[in-house]
Enzyme design. Structure first.
Site, PDB file in Angstrom:
ATOM      1  N   ASP A  46      54.849 107.617  29.069  1.00 55.32           N
ATOM      2  CA  ASP A  46      54.386 106.636  30.062  1.00 55.32           C
ATOM      3  C   ASP A  46      55.552 106.258  30.977  1.00 55.32           C
ATOM      4  O   ASP A  46      56.696 106.674  30.761  1.00 55.32           O
ATOM      5  CB  ASP A  46      53.776 105.396  29.370  1.00 55.32           C
ATOM      6  CG  ASP A  46      54.795 104.605  28.551  1.00 55.32           C
ATOM      7  OD1 ASP A  46      55.848 104.224  29.107  1.00 55.32           O
ATOM      8  OD2 ASP A  46      54.548 104.355  27.355  1.00 55.32           O
ATOM      9  N   HIS A  48      60.825 113.594  26.090  1.00 53.85           N
ATOM     10  CA  HIS A  48      59.582 114.336  25.811  1.00 53.85           C
ATOM     11  C   HIS A  48      58.725 114.532  27.058  1.00 53.85           C
ATOM     12  O   HIS A  48      57.531 114.788  26.950  1.00 53.85           O
ATOM     13  CB  HIS A  48      58.766 113.620  24.716  1.00 53.85           C
ATOM     14  CG  HIS A  48      59.373 113.731  23.343  1.00 53.85           C
ATOM     15  ND1 HIS A  48      58.972 112.955  22.271  1.00 53.85           N
ATOM     16  CD2 HIS A  48      60.363 114.532  22.868  1.00 53.85           C
ATOM     17  CE1 HIS A  48      59.683 113.294  21.202  1.00 53.85           C
ATOM     18  NE2 HIS A  48      60.530 114.233  21.533  1.00 53.85           N
ATOM     19  N   CYS A  52      55.200 123.677  36.707  1.00 59.14           N
ATOM     20  CA  CYS A  52      54.487 124.867  37.181  1.00 59.14           C
ATOM     21  C   CYS A  52      54.832 126.074  36.295  1.00 59.14           C
ATOM     22  O   CYS A  52      56.004 126.421  36.141  1.00 59.14           O
ATOM     23  CB  CYS A  52      54.850 125.172  38.634  1.00 59.14           C
ATOM     24  SG  CYS A  52      54.009 126.646  39.244  1.00 59.14           S
TER      25      CYS A  52
END
Ligand code: OAD
Length: 234
Positions: free
Chosen positions: A95, A110, A118
């Protein structure tokens, strides 16, 4: 604890965002928001059912709009702004509540919900939209975006920077993490093997609780502001 500190490393986990309404990972039923972790947080799960995984993270990303930083995030942002020594806040959370509270000296080991990776050009781009409809990569235009989340079996980000900070730390503080996922769960031993004091602030004892010099048990929204006040007040 408070006097003479010049270098602090803080590790945060899902528990610091629990009071903002974001679910932690290790609920008693072993599921994350009704899904098995191996289905939504592994490269194999993504290869098996990309739509399921993209929809899952689209929902997590959208839910951020309804979550606000809580007093623990605000306290760490205050520490960032007012502590004159070295500080690094390492979060396992995907978050954006630390930065929305105003923290700058931080990194996401993380990955981030609000970032896209991509698979074609391997570039990372800021991202705040759904991915399920296969939008083009902002860099190369290939419809090959995946969530920029470090899944199980993948290498967390910025490990060299984290270990360098741990080598210099005189205090390591772990907040709201179960100590179940490595390498983050090993940071406490890394820090104490060198010279740092170690402090845990968590709702309950974590798996590695015995490695800490001190454990304070309670809600992050209570414990973190108290600890920051003590550091800055000292
Ligand atoms: P967990 O869900 O494993 O642990 C959350 C910890 O926070 C538990 O020890 C809770 O007791 C504690 N907790 C809950 N509410 C709290 C509160 N209000 N105040 C303080 N503590 C509270 O989450 P993490 O340890 O962050 O990885 O999980 C580590 C990693 O496992 C995550 O980053 C994620 C996950 O799989 C990836 O996605 C790669």
């Amino acid at each position: 604890m408070k006097s003479g500190l010049s270098n602090i490393v803080v590790l945060t986990g899902a528990g610091i965002s629990a009071e903002s309404g974001i679910d932690t990972f290790r609920a008693a039923d072993g599921l994350w928001e009704q899904h098995r972790i191996e289905d939504v947080a592994t490269p194999e799960g993504f290869a098996r059912d990309p739509d399921l995984v993209l929809r899952f993270y689209d929902m997590r990303r959208a839910a951020l709009a309804h979550a606000e930083p809580n007093p623990a995030h605000h306290a760490l942002a205050r520490l960032d702004q007012e502590f004159s020594g070295e500080l690094l806040i390492v979060t396992q959370n995907v978050d954006d509540l630390h930065e929305r509270a105003g923290a700058n000296r931080m990194l996401h080991m993380h990955g981030e919900l609000k970032s896209a990776l991509c698979l074609s050009c391997e570039m990372r781009s800021p991202w705040d939209a759904p991915m399920l409809d296969r939008p083009p990569c902002p860099v190369c235009a290939a419809p090959s975006l995946r969530p920029d989340i470090v899944w199980f079996g993948e290498m967390p980000y910025q490990m060299e920077r984290i270990y360098a900070a741990l080598r210099e730390a005189d205090l390591f503080v772990s907040i709201g993490t179960s100590g179940a996922v490595y390498p983050a769960a090993g940071f406490v031993r890394e820090a104490r093997d060198l010279r740092a004091q170690t402090l845990e602030l968590n709702l309950e004892r974590s798996e590695g609780s015995h490695w800490f010099d001190e454990s304070r048990l309670g809600r992050a929204g209570d414990l973190v502001p108290q600890w920051v006040e003590a550091v800055l007040g000292g």
